[in-house]
Scaffold this motif. Structure first.
Motif, PDB file in Angstrom:
ATOM      1  N   PRO A  94       0.817  -1.377  -0.070  1.00  0.00           N
ATOM      2  CA  PRO A  94      -0.072   0.006   0.102  1.00  0.00           C
ATOM      3  C   PRO A  94       0.805   1.125   0.039  1.00  0.00           C
ATOM      4  N   LYS A  97       3.269   3.530  -5.453  1.00  0.00           N
ATOM      5  CA  LYS A  97       2.783   3.390  -6.843  1.00  0.00           C
ATOM      6  C   LYS A  97       3.415   2.424  -7.716  1.00  0.00           C
ATOM      7  N   ASP A 142      -4.261   4.273 -16.276  1.00  0.00           N
ATOM      8  CA  ASP A 142      -4.363   4.733 -15.041  1.00  0.00           C
ATOM      9  C   ASP A 142      -3.911   3.793 -14.032  1.00  0.00           C
ATOM     10  N   PHE A 143      -3.992   2.528 -14.476  1.00  0.00           N
ATOM     11  CA  PHE A 143      -3.470   1.440 -13.704  1.00  0.00           C
ATOM     12  C   PHE A 143      -1.912   1.810 -13.093  1.00  0.00           C
ATOM     13  N   ARG A 145      -0.699   4.249 -11.883  1.00  0.00           N
ATOM     14  CA  ARG A 145      -1.045   5.308 -10.619  1.00  0.00           C
ATOM     15  C   ARG A 145      -1.479   4.476  -9.484  1.00  0.00           C
ATOM     16  N   ARG A 146      -1.837   3.335  -9.726  1.00  0.00           N
ATOM     17  CA  ARG A 146      -2.502   2.587  -8.545  1.00  0.00           C
ATOM     18  C   ARG A 146      -1.280   2.003  -7.577  1.00  0.00           C
ATOM     19  N   TYR A 147      -1.709   1.621  -6.238  1.00  0.00           N
ATOM     20  CA  TYR A 147      -0.642   0.945  -5.626  1.00  0.00           C
ATOM     21  C   TYR A 147      -0.735  -0.467  -5.950  1.00  0.00           C
ATOM     22  N   ASN A 149      -0.433  -4.035  -6.236  1.00  0.00           N
ATOM     23  CA  ASN A 149      -1.426  -4.819  -5.948  1.00  0.00           C
ATOM     24  C   ASN A 149      -2.473  -4.636  -5.082  1.00  0.00           C
ATOM     25  N   ASP A 150      -2.585  -3.338  -4.452  1.00  0.00           N
ATOM     26  CA  ASP A 150      -3.451  -3.161  -3.582  1.00  0.00           C
ATOM     27  C   ASP A 150      -4.826  -2.805  -4.000  1.00  0.00           C
ATOM     28  N   PHE A 152      -6.076  -4.799  -6.049  1.00  0.00           N
ATOM     29  CA  PHE A 152      -6.283  -5.535  -7.444  1.00  0.00           C
ATOM     30  C   PHE A 152      -7.000  -6.876  -7.640  1.00  0.00           C
ATOM     31  N   GLU A 156      -5.767  -8.466 -12.571  1.00  0.00           N
ATOM     32  CA  GLU A 156      -5.126  -7.251 -12.596  1.00  0.00           C
ATOM     33  C   GLU A 156      -3.795  -7.533 -12.172  1.00  0.00           C
TER      34      GLU A 156
END
Lengths: 276, 472
Positions: A94, A97, A142-143, A145-147, A149-150, A152, A156
């Protein structure tokens, strides 16, 4: 011997329990190998030991890459030498990025001599490359910029693993049940993606129970693991046989290994139930 | 002892006074009270400050309370000899001090933070100077035009007695706890802010702090009044390390957030490792007002700090985001308090702690719902991250609920820095140190993203250094 992973008589244990009992395997860049076998046979363990997971203790045998013994090498040193392991169940990190992590990882792997604190690869170059790779893998930008495996979904996570493989361009990659938990369409997409980024450029060791993942990645070699050993090696026809008929013939042919496997699987189940 | 007081010239425009308060030219008497605490010392402080009788009496009464109060039951172990501490040093703690006296690890930290020489000397208290005359001037004018008062609390007592008397010690009376009583007796410095009704300041008030060396005091006293419908973000301290040659830092911060107003108070402090950091911070939020505390704690021997929001009228909201990093030999006993005194009030606590190298962190939090406070909602999330098996983390949540119709959530999690997380990141080519720093930075992300940009950058660098273990 260019870009060759050689595993010789590998024995290893975890928390005192022996898992691998003399594995021999050679994977060259450009080759595709399928590694199959019933649950608890030691397939994932082999992948993790290749990558240098600290929990697994090598008690005998060697792992070399291009002749260099990896025994004393940490996981990051192995990554910088061109090894990659795609996790079956990647952990969440978490607050980190995916893009930031990947830029760091790609910098280190491409510049193995980089010292801590030295500049990362230029943001522009990195972004451009990441964008291209994500397009190739049909991923939403956008993917990144996500944390990591948080939150997911299973699909994903697996695509994020393939994306990392695409960015790090390893010489030898172990894919640990990249098909598990995915529906048929997702498996087909994963299979295709692996073929696009990996085949011919990398040596692939694909751990799988099913044939869908091999659809676009037909293996030159199929290995069957049982009781912590590779008991049989064949071509693509062996993979087909196992998919069709399961492991009964293998168990009958190698009764000692089958018994080891039964015990190992039972212990694993016990440990898993105790942990929850 | 002769004490000579230099009082800033009074001016008709209250904000204009700040202009006269020039640390570079006003010569401060160098004065140091003897060690220990008693009525005489407290009188001396009042003499030094030329205080009105009401404040003089307040200090003496507070001293009585201090003597009569037991040590607080909350928190860590305090091994302090109250008679072995200097309670009052010259108002600007700076002139007698030289750069050579600044501890090496603090200097190193400044260096590695990339803070310019002049600013380093200022931040360490060696040199009090205006960080930037230009920013200061335009900021001052802008605030003055809006009727904002922003000064140090000593000056406020002299120049705004009616405002100070109305609010001072009303939110945290000396009887609140032993350390509040101590601060009330010997306080010096701190910030005084008054924001008139409807005035919204859209930049964080922080540049002022940097030019106001009195805030660096050992027993500072801060009072912030955000009048109806007004809004501010006050940033106290900064991420640069703070040290004191004394062993006790005990501040009191009182905030009144009036109807429809909004206040955010951000502080990130990194104390020297021998300091007991015992701070009382409390805000009262009235109808539809919002109070937010963002509180970061690094360093110190023991920190006990629980920013509180009392929601006094319907619609009030309190939010507390707190983070603590406990390194070797440190105990961070940090947390938060939310007190719902009225219906339809809402709150949130997010508390994060990191323990490393034998450090100990505790979350200590109170959620109280008073009788009559119906339809109340509060959510508490506390996460602890432990970096090795020598370190420790505890959670002490206190819930006191006197109503039925409430919704209180509490989630706590403690995680060891995951072997699996480390393996995942290192298997992708990150060194173990890089991987740990990345995990820790990710963990504190919720706090960092709330900070103004330059603080966020410094915070990340500070954490990086803590991770390397080279500075305490």
């Amino acid at each position: 011997m260019s870009d060759t992973l050689v595993i010789t008589n590998l024995h290893c244990s975890v928390e005192g329990k022996q898992i691998l009992r003399g594995v021999n395997l050679t994977v060259r860049r450009g080759e595709t190998h399928a590694l199959m076998g019933p649950n608890g046979s030691g397939k994932s363990t082999l992948g993790l030991v290749i990558m240098g997971h600290p929990k697994y203790v090598v008690t005998e045998g060697t792992i070399t890459l291009n002749g260099e013994d990896l025994h004393e090498k940490s996981p990051d040193e192995r990554a910088r030498r061109g090894l990659f392991y795609a996790f079956q169940r990647p952990v969440a990190i978490p607050g980190v990025k995916l893009a930031d992590f990947l830029r760091h990882a790609a910098t280190n792997v491409r510049n193995p001599e980089r010292k801590e604190g030295e500049e990362l690869m230029p943001m522009r170059d990195f972004r451009k490359e990441l964008k291209a790779k994500m397009e190739q893998l049909r991923m939403n930008p956008d993917f990144a910029r996500r944390y990591v495996n948080d939150g997911f979904s299973g699909g994903e996570m697996k695509r994020a693993e393939i994306l990392q493989m695409a960015m790090l361009q390893p010489k030898i990659a172990v894919l640990d049940e990249t098909d598990s938990g995915l529906d048929a369409d997702a498996v087909r997409l994963a299979s295709q993606s692996i073929a696009e980024i990996g085949r011919e450029k990398m040596g692939l060791l694909i751990i799988t129970h099913h044939d869908k993942l091999l659809e676009h990645n037909p293996p030159e070699f199929t290995h069957v693991m049982l009781g912590g050993r590779i008991v049989e090696t064949g071509g693509i026809e062996l993979a087909a046989e196992l998919h069709g008929q399961g492991y009964d013939r293998i168990r009958r042919t190698y009764p000692d290994a089958a018994e080891e496997n039964r015990l190992m699987a039972a212990k694993e189940e016990l440990a898993a139930s105790g942990a929850h | 002892m002769t004490t000579e007081i230099t009082t800033p010239t009074l001016d008709a425009d209250p904000v204009g006074d700040i202009n006269k308060y020039d640390f570079q030219t006003v010569s401060k008497p160098i004065f140091k009270a003897r060690k220990g605490i008693d009525a005489e010392i407290v009188h001396q402080i009042s003499d030094m400050k030329n205080e009105p009788d009401w404040m003089r009496e307040f200090r003496q009464q507070s001293l009585e309370i201090f003597f009569s109060k037991p040590m607080p039951k909350w928190g860590g172990d305090i091994a302090l000899d109250f008679q072995d501490i200097y309670y009052y040093l010259k108002p600007t703690n700076s002139q007698g001090r030289t750069w050579d006296e600044v501890p090496k690890e603090i200097k190193d930290t400044f260096e590695r933070l990339g803070i310019p020489e002049a600013e380093r000397k200022f931040l360490s208290g060696v040199k009090a100077q205006f960080e930037s005359e230009v920013i200061y001037g335009s900021l001052k004018q802008d605030l003055a035009d809006k009727g904002v008062i922003f000064t140090d609390t000593d000056t406020a007592v002299r120049e705004h007695p009616e405002l100070v008397r109305k609010y001072f010690a009303k939110i945290i009376p000396p009887s609140d706890n032993k350390f509040a009583a101590l601060n009330s007796a010997v306080w010096s410095g701190g910030s005084f802010i008054y924001i008139p009704p409807g005035v919204k300041i859209d930049f964080p008030l922080q540049a002022y702090f940097r030019i106001n060396a009195e805030n660096m005091g050992q027993f500072e006293r801060t009072l912030i009044i955000v009048d109806e419908g007004a809004s501010i973000h006050y940033v106290e301290g900064c991420t640069a390390p703070m040290y004191s040659s004394e062993s006790l830092h005990s501040a009191v911060v009182e905030i009144s957030v009036q109807r429809g107003a909004r206040c955010r108070y951000t502080t990130i402090q990194n104390w020297a490792n021998n300091i007991y950091n015992l701070v009382t911070k409390r805000a009262m939020a009235y109808a539809d007002a919002t109070m937010e505390w963002i509180d970061g704690n690094l360093g110190s021997k023991l920190t006990m700090k629980y920013p509180a929001v009392y929601m006094m009228e319907p619609g009030a909201r309190g939010e507390i985001l707190s983070i603590a990093f406990a390194g070797p030999g440190q105990h961070q006993d940090a947390g938060a308090k939310l007190v719902h005194c009225a219906p339809n009030t809402t709150g949130q606590i997010i508390s994060k702690s990191i323990s490393k190298g034998g450090g100990r962190s505790s979350y200590r939090g109170l959620v109280r719902v008073e009788k009559g406070a119906t339809n109340v909602k509060t959510n508490v999330v506390c996460d602890a991250l432990i970096l090795d098996d020598k370190s420790r983390s505890d959670t002490y949540p206190y819930l006191e609920i006197a109503e039925q119709d409430v919704s209180i959530g509490h989630e706590a999690s403690v995680s060891r820095i995951g072997e699996e997380q480390l393996f995942y990141l290192t298997s992708r080519g990150l060194t173990e140190a890089e991987a740990s720093a990345m995990i820790v930075n990710g963990f504190i992300e919720p706090l960092v993203k709330e900070l103004p940009m330059e603080y966020a950058v410094e915070m990340n660098r500070l954490i990086q250094m803590q991770m390397e273990g080279s500075v305490g």
